[in-house]
Structures are given as C-alpha cells and as structure tokens.
Enzyme design. Structure first.
Site, PDB file in Angstrom:
ATOM      1  N   GLY A  63      -7.442   6.964   5.532  1.00 49.75           N
ATOM      2  CA  GLY A  63      -6.954   8.291   5.172  1.00 49.75           C
ATOM      3  C   GLY A  63      -5.931   8.866   6.122  1.00 49.75           C
ATOM      4  O   GLY A  63      -5.753  10.079   6.177  1.00 49.75           O
ATOM      5  N   PRO A  69      -6.808   0.265   7.879  1.00 46.92           N
ATOM      6  CA  PRO A  69      -6.126   0.690   6.655  1.00 46.92           C
ATOM      7  C   PRO A  69      -7.099   1.374   5.697  1.00 46.92           C
ATOM      8  O   PRO A  69      -8.261   0.993   5.625  1.00 46.92           O
ATOM      9  CB  PRO A  69      -5.617  -0.614   6.034  1.00 46.92           C
ATOM     10  CG  PRO A  69      -5.879  -1.694   6.999  1.00 46.92           C
ATOM     11  CD  PRO A  69      -6.742  -1.180   8.084  1.00 46.92           C
ATOM     12  N   GLU A  79     -28.059 -20.918  -2.543  1.00 44.13           N
ATOM     13  CA  GLU A  79     -28.168 -19.459  -2.392  1.00 44.13           C
ATOM     14  C   GLU A  79     -29.554 -19.066  -1.907  1.00 44.13           C
ATOM     15  O   GLU A  79     -29.704 -18.157  -1.083  1.00 44.13           O
ATOM     16  CB  GLU A  79     -27.856 -18.751  -3.708  1.00 44.13           C
ATOM     17  CG  GLU A  79     -26.432 -18.904  -4.206  1.00 44.13           C
ATOM     18  CD  GLU A  79     -25.386 -18.590  -3.153  1.00 44.13           C
ATOM     19  OE1 GLU A  79     -25.623 -17.698  -2.321  1.00 44.13           O
ATOM     20  OE2 GLU A  79     -24.338 -19.261  -3.144  1.00 44.13           O
TER      21      GLU A  79
HETATM   22  P1  ADP Z   1      -4.173   4.833   5.438  1.00 47.45           P
HETATM   23  O1  ADP Z   1      -5.130   5.214   6.510  1.00 47.45           O
HETATM   24  O2  ADP Z   1      -4.062   3.360   5.302  1.00 47.45           O
HETATM   25  O3  ADP Z   1      -2.868   5.528   5.517  1.00 47.45           O
HETATM   26  P2  ADP Z   1      -4.380   6.348   3.026  1.00 47.45           P
HETATM   27  O4  ADP Z   1      -4.303   7.708   3.614  1.00 47.45           O
HETATM   28  O5  ADP Z   1      -3.145   5.836   2.401  1.00 47.45           O
HETATM   29  O6  ADP Z   1      -4.901   5.313   4.095  1.00 47.45           O
HETATM   30  O7  ADP Z   1      -5.586   6.338   1.997  1.00 47.45           O
HETATM   31  C1  ADP Z   1      -5.453   5.783   0.717  1.00 47.45           C
HETATM   32  C2  ADP Z   1      -6.218   6.609  -0.295  1.00 47.45           C
HETATM   33  O8  ADP Z   1      -7.621   6.543  -0.044  1.00 47.45           O
HETATM   34  C3  ADP Z   1      -5.871   8.068  -0.201  1.00 47.45           C
HETATM   35  O9  ADP Z   1      -4.797   8.377  -1.031  1.00 47.45           O
HETATM   36  C4  ADP Z   1      -7.144   8.753  -0.672  1.00 47.45           C
HETATM   37  O10 ADP Z   1      -7.155   8.879  -2.058  1.00 47.45           O
HETATM   38  C5  ADP Z   1      -8.223   7.787  -0.262  1.00 47.45           C
HETATM   39  N1  ADP Z   1      -8.852   8.239   0.984  1.00 47.45           N
HETATM   40  C6  ADP Z   1      -8.804   7.604   2.169  1.00 47.45           C
HETATM   41  N2  ADP Z   1      -9.496   8.266   3.108  1.00 47.45           N
HETATM   42  C7  ADP Z   1      -9.983   9.370   2.526  1.00 47.45           C
HETATM   43  C8  ADP Z   1     -10.779  10.467   2.981  1.00 47.45           C
HETATM   44  N3  ADP Z   1     -11.203  10.553   4.244  1.00 47.45           N
HETATM   45  N4  ADP Z   1     -11.086  11.433   2.095  1.00 47.45           N
HETATM   46  C9  ADP Z   1     -10.665  11.361   0.827  1.00 47.45           C
HETATM   47  N5  ADP Z   1      -9.921  10.359   0.327  1.00 47.45           N
HETATM   48  C10 ADP Z   1      -9.581   9.364   1.158  1.00 47.45           C
HETATM   49 ZN    ZN Z   2     -23.190 -20.655   1.133  1.00 47.64          ZN
END
Ligand code: ADP
Ligand code: ZN
Ligand code: MG
Length: 638
Positions: free
Chosen positions: A209, A206, A427
C-alpha cells in the site's frame, strides 16, 4: 535549428521556382531554324530573343565538339543584322510576344514555397510536443524532452483517495499525516523550531500500500502533489534524467508548499558502483546525483517535501538515506491479523455480503497476505459469486477463491490410478509429518486434484502470524517438505520427479539456516551467504573456498538428518499414513478436520498444536514462503 531549416527550405525551393535554363544559340543557327519553319514562338526585349523550337534540334556550340538537343533557346540579335526577321516570322505565323522574358515568380509565391513547408513542420512539432506535455505548458520545439513528466494532482479534482481507503497500517499513516499537517499549518511547527524532514522514504514488500498511501496523501494534503515513477526520469538520451529532476523540483518550488512523490525509487537509487550497476549506467547515476543535489538545496523553508517509495530499501545508495535527505524512513510491513481484517473491510465496502460471511475467519486464514492480495481475494470471490449466480457474496465464495489463489486453479488433467495413488501417498507423507512434527503449522488442506503445475497440494498455515522462526520449526519444515519423497520411498521403494519443488524449498531453507541465520555449529553465528535474490554474479565474495565446502557439508548434514527423521517417523506411523492416503484417494480433497480424523490424530493433541500462539517478533523472516507442498509433474525436471 529553425534558421537552418528555413535556409535549406529556401535554397531547395529556389531551384524549383527558377525557370528552366535556356540554351544560348548563335544567331545564325536561329535564322536557319526560322527558315526551316521550326520556331514555335519568340519573346523579344531589345536585342535579346528568347523562344521555343517546335522540335528539338541538335546544336553544336562554337568551340565545342559535342552537340546537344535544344528546344528552349536564347540568342542575341546583332545590331547590324540586316535580315527581314519580322516578316519572315509573320509569314510562318510565329507568335511574337513582348512579355518580359522569364520573369521571376511573383513574390508571394516565392515566400509561400520558400518558407511555407518549414513553418508547417514547425507548427506540427509544437503541436505534438504540447500534446505530449499533457496539453499544459509544453514549451519549445524540442525542449520538452528535458521537462519532467510528473503528473500534478490538483487538490480538488476527480475522485480523491483518502486515508479512509488505507487500512491496517496505522503507524505509517501517522508518520505521513504529520507531514501533511506541517504543510497545512507550517506555523505550528516553526514556532517550536521544529524542522520538517526533507524526505520520507516508504519501504516495504510490494502490494503493502505504499503507492496507495502516497495517493491518499495527495488527496488529503490540499497542496500540489507531483507524482512520478523513477523510471520515467530515464530516457535513451543521456542527460535528460538530470534535467527532468531539475525541472520537477523547480516546478514544485514555484508552487510550494508542495509534495513530490517518486515511486519505485530503487530504479535509480541503487547504490552507485555496486556490482549490479557495472557496465556504465552513467545516466542513472547522474539522475540520482541531481536528486541528491536538489534535496541538499532545500533550506527547509521552501515547503517542498519529497515522498518516495521502494520495494528494496536495502539496495538504495547510502547517500540517499543520510540525514537531510530521506531522513525519515517508514517501513510498511505486511498487515497483521487486525490489519488484514480492516483491509478486507475497506475492500468489501462496495460488495454485497451474505449474512454468513466471516471476515474475521478470512483474515485469520490469510497470514502473510498483503493489501493487494486481499483486494484480489475480494475481487475473485465476487467474480466467483457472479459466476455462480448468487446475488450476494457468500462465505464459501471467499474460501473457494482463497483456495484458488493459494493452491492454484484446478486443471482438467486425468491421472492414471497408479499416479493417483502415488500422489495420495506423497501428499499424505507431507501432511502426516506436518501433524507429527512439534511446532509445525497445522495442516489446512490436502488435495490430489491437479492444479497449475502441481499434481497434488498440501497446505499448512500458522494459527497466528509468525514473525520469527526457531531452528526446531525450520527443521520441522524441512522434515515436512521431505515427507512426500520419504512416503514414496517407504511405500513404493522408489523415487519420482514429483519432489522437485519440495527439494528446492528444502535446500533453500537449509542453506539460509547455515549461511544466514547462524544455525550450524561448524559455521557459527556469521552470515556467509548473501540475502536471497541478491546473489552476485561473481560468486561468493569474501568467503574462503574452505568455508564454501563447509557450507555445503553443513547443508547436507541438516537435510540428511531431516530425511532420516522423516523416514523413521513415517515407518513408525505406517498405519496412519495408509489410512490418510486411502481416505484421500476416496475424496480427493480433505480439509483440516477430515485430515486429522483420517490420520487418527486429535488436532489439539498433535505435537504441531503445541506451538500455537507464539510471541511475535519484529518481521516475518524473509525467504520463507508458506508451506505449500506442491508437486510438479516433472515436466520441467529434465
Ligand atoms: P505498493 O506498496 O506495491 O505500492 P500499492 O499501493 O500499489 O502497493 O497497492 C496495490 C493495491 O492494493 C492498492 O491499490 C489497494 O487497493 C490495495 N492495498 C494495498 N495495501 C492496502 C491497505 N493497507 N489498505 C487498503 N488497500 C490496500
Ligand atoms: Zn511434495
Ligand atoms: Mg507501488
């Protein structure tokens, strides 16, 4: 439906529209009432007399025993009647009308009341279903259930997401661009006899992107783009999912070339008949079957490409993955150092950065973070800068935001001096073993300020991205995680609940070493445990009872060895442990340099430093989070 509704409406309304019934009375009874001056008015046509009594009177029809109260009556005047009815009525001044008796309501009234409510209701339905269908061509009265809910992105509308917004996942972008290219210039590919894949499956953890990439495709493709989340196919009503799939593919084919994007495919694409789907999930299966059918129906010339995303491609139905369906599978993995740097650049485009901000350094200290995490980091830093009244985001806003994200928010919890000392030694135990164990990740931060659920935190992270783990490294992780408890044992000769999450981590790593990574001699190189998070509710399948016992004893052996190692290391380095703990008690937080100095260890000589810059392998080993040894305060340890 409509006809039934109309008929019902008509029947009900005719009851209301019908004039109230009149009681037939005998002519003699009527005459007695005239004589008693109890007639309010009458209407007469031919021999029929209808009218109303002034007061209700009891009347017993002939041949009946019960009397009833009558006020509206009708009667028949016999033609031989020889009374002087008219003059009698006149004498009593009873109005005599010549209206047609009880005429039915006018036709327009009948129609209005007979059909009006139904028509109103139907109009309301149509209106609602149109609104639900997004103002578009939401069809019939109730038929809109089976319509797909896919959102259609028109090529030119609104602010577009483009490939410029996606960073750090070039290889993936490459694969997807090809599809876009094909849809734009199909001839170029057809000339060479190349066939475009029917489906492309993006899979990966997750936040890497996947959805973003799909949105970028929508922005770049300049073809209609239908986007839907797989869970939107499923409704309480059986059969709706399949019909929505059909509708979606029909729509897409009509406007081809086009792209269909199905997000979170695992919601319906889970392997059929697997343990998780026990309990009759027919609806999901039907929907999945329909998708398979539709994808098979492509001849390849329609120009419809199905793009799908999932976090868990390993649980998908194998039928989805066979060639001809999602035949191109693209793994979107967490970004490497350069990727993180590029993603930070994308997300800081709109953020004013102070001159000292070191994005390279931030990228280096965020191994394992995905795009969504980095976006969040930039946002937290900006929020922090705003709260501090800066007009630019400075480097320490970033480092503090990172600390907050990795270690948790500081909690205003007062520890007694006793607890504080214990936490400091605990720690220090983690940290010192982290410095002394060969191959361990460098210690970045130690803190005994309570945060979240934790009383104290030791944070270690690798100097470069790690993609695979050696047995020695994993044992080092276990030794480090046991360091807290070992230190308490060495210094206080006692144990606390504080080590709960450490022990979780320890057992997790040890079990995987034995059960999944073939790192124990007795079990050998076979996997006997399911991947973490996929344990079946019915226990271990296909594992003999003897093997289960063996797993347990092997896990125990590893942990026992590591604990003995931790104890002996701490005992032999007791002065360093004490000095680190005392320094920590004074300052509460130590960063990398201070921590190594307090322990009297030169970071470049530390055995932990030997392993810096290992050769990268394929992908990070699953189930191993970064080494954050966080002490729970035992509240959940009952
Ligand atoms: P998933 O892989 O879970 O579908 P998302 O595409 O929803 O993830 O990513 C969530 C947010 O994280 C995006 O809207 C973006 O802003 C940011 N993000 C994730 N990966 C990238 C990437 N490779 N480049 C730029 N922004 C990213
Ligand atoms: Zn510990
Ligand atoms: Mg997503």
């Amino acid at each position: 439906m409509l006809v039934v509704l109309l008929a019902l409406n008509w029947i009900i309304s005719s009851f209301f529209l019908a004039p109230p019934a009149r009681e037939p009375v005998s002519y003699t009874f009527f005459l007695t009432q005239v004589q008693a001056n109890n007639v309010a008015e009458i209407t007469s046509t031919a021999d029929t007399i209808e009218g109303q009594f002034k007061k209700e009177v009891a009347y017993t029809p002939t041949g009946d025993t019960k009397s009833e109260q009558v006020d509206r009556f009708t009667t028949q005047r016999p033609s031989f009647a020889d009374d002087d009815l008219f003059s009698q009525l006149q004498a009593d001044s009873v109005p005599v009308n010549a209206n047609p008796p009880d005429a039915p309501a006018p036709i327009w009234q009948q129609l209005l009341i007979g059909f009006g409510p139904t028509i109103l209701l139907v109009a309301l339905f149509v209106w609602i279903s149109r609104r639900m269908a997004g103002g578009g061509g939401g069809g019939g009265v109730l038929g809109s259930f089976g319509k797909s809910r896919a959102k259609l992105y028109q090529p030119e509308s609104g602010p577009r997401t483009t490939f410029a917004d996606v960073a750090g996942i070039q290889e993936v972008e490459q694969e997807v661009t090809e599809i876009v290219d094909f849809l734009r210039e199909p001839e170029k590919y057809r000339k060479l006899g190349a066939q475009i894949p029917h489906g492309v499956l993006l899979s990966g953890p997750p936040g890497t992107g996947k959805t973003l990439l799909a949105r970028a495709v929508a922005g770049e493709a300049r073809v209609p783009f239908f986007s839907i989340s797989a869970s939107e196919f499923i409704e309480a009503i059986v059969g709706v999912g399949a019909s929505r799939v059909r509708d979606l593919f029909d729509q897409a084919k009509k406007v081809a070339p086009s792209i269909i994007f199905i997000d979170e495919l695992d919601a319906i694409g889970r392997a059929r008949g697997s343990a998780q789907s026990l309990g009759g999930n027919d609806e999901r299966e039907q929907t999945l079957n329909q998708i398979l059918t539709e994808m098979d129906g492509f001849t390849g010339s329609e120009g419809v490409v199905v793009l799908a995303a999932t976090n868990r491609s390993e649980i998908l139905d194998p039928a989805l993955l066979r060639p001809g369906r999602f035949d191109r599978r693209v793994v979107v993995s967490p970004p490497d150092l350069a990727g993180r740097r590029a993603i930070l650049a994308v997300h800081t485009r709109g953020v004013p950065l102070a001159p000292g901000v070191d994005l390279d350094g931030i990228a280096a200290s965020t191994p394992g973070m995905v795009g969504a995490d980095l976006k969040n980091l930039v946002n937290e830093a900006a929020l922090l800068a705003a709260r501090r009244g800066h007009d630019q985001v400075r480097n320490n806003d970033f480092t503090d935001a990172l600390e907050k994200i990795v270690l948790g928010t500081v909690r205003g919890l007062m520890l007694t001096p006793d607890e504080k000392e214990r936490t400091a030694f605990h720690e220090s135990g983690h940290a010192l073993l982290g410095m002394l164990t060969p191959g361990a990740d460098p210690v970045r931060k130690i803190s005994i300020i309570p945060r979240g659920q934790a009383l104290g935190v030791t944070f270690q992270s690798p100097s470069s991205d790690r993609y695979g783990y050696s047995k020695q490294y994993l044992k080092g992780r276990i030794i480090g995680a046991l360091g807290g408890r070992a230190a308490e044992q060495v210094v206080f000769g006692d144990e606390t609940t504080g080590a709960e999450s450490d022990l979780d981590q320890v057992s997790n790593i040890a079990r995987q070493m034995v059960g999944r990574w073939g790192m124990s001699d007795a079990i050998g190189p076979v996997t006997v445990l399911p991947p973490p998070g996929q344990e079946s509710p019915f226990g271990l399948d296909g594992v003999a009872p003897g093997t289960k016992e063996l797993i347990d004893s092997e896990v125990r052996k590893i942990v026992d060895e590591c604990y003995a190692e931790a104890l002996s290391l701490l005992r032999s380095h007791r002065p360093q442990l004490d000095s680190l703990a005392h320094r920590l008690l004074q300052t509460e937080t130590l960063d990398e340099a201070d921590a190594y100095a307090a322990a009297g260890i030169n970071p470049s000589d530390a055995p932990g430093a030997v392993a810096r810059g290992e050769a990268p392998g394929s992908s990070p080993a699953p189930g191993i989070p970064h080494a954050v040894s966080a002490e729970s305060n035992g509240s959940g340890a009952a």
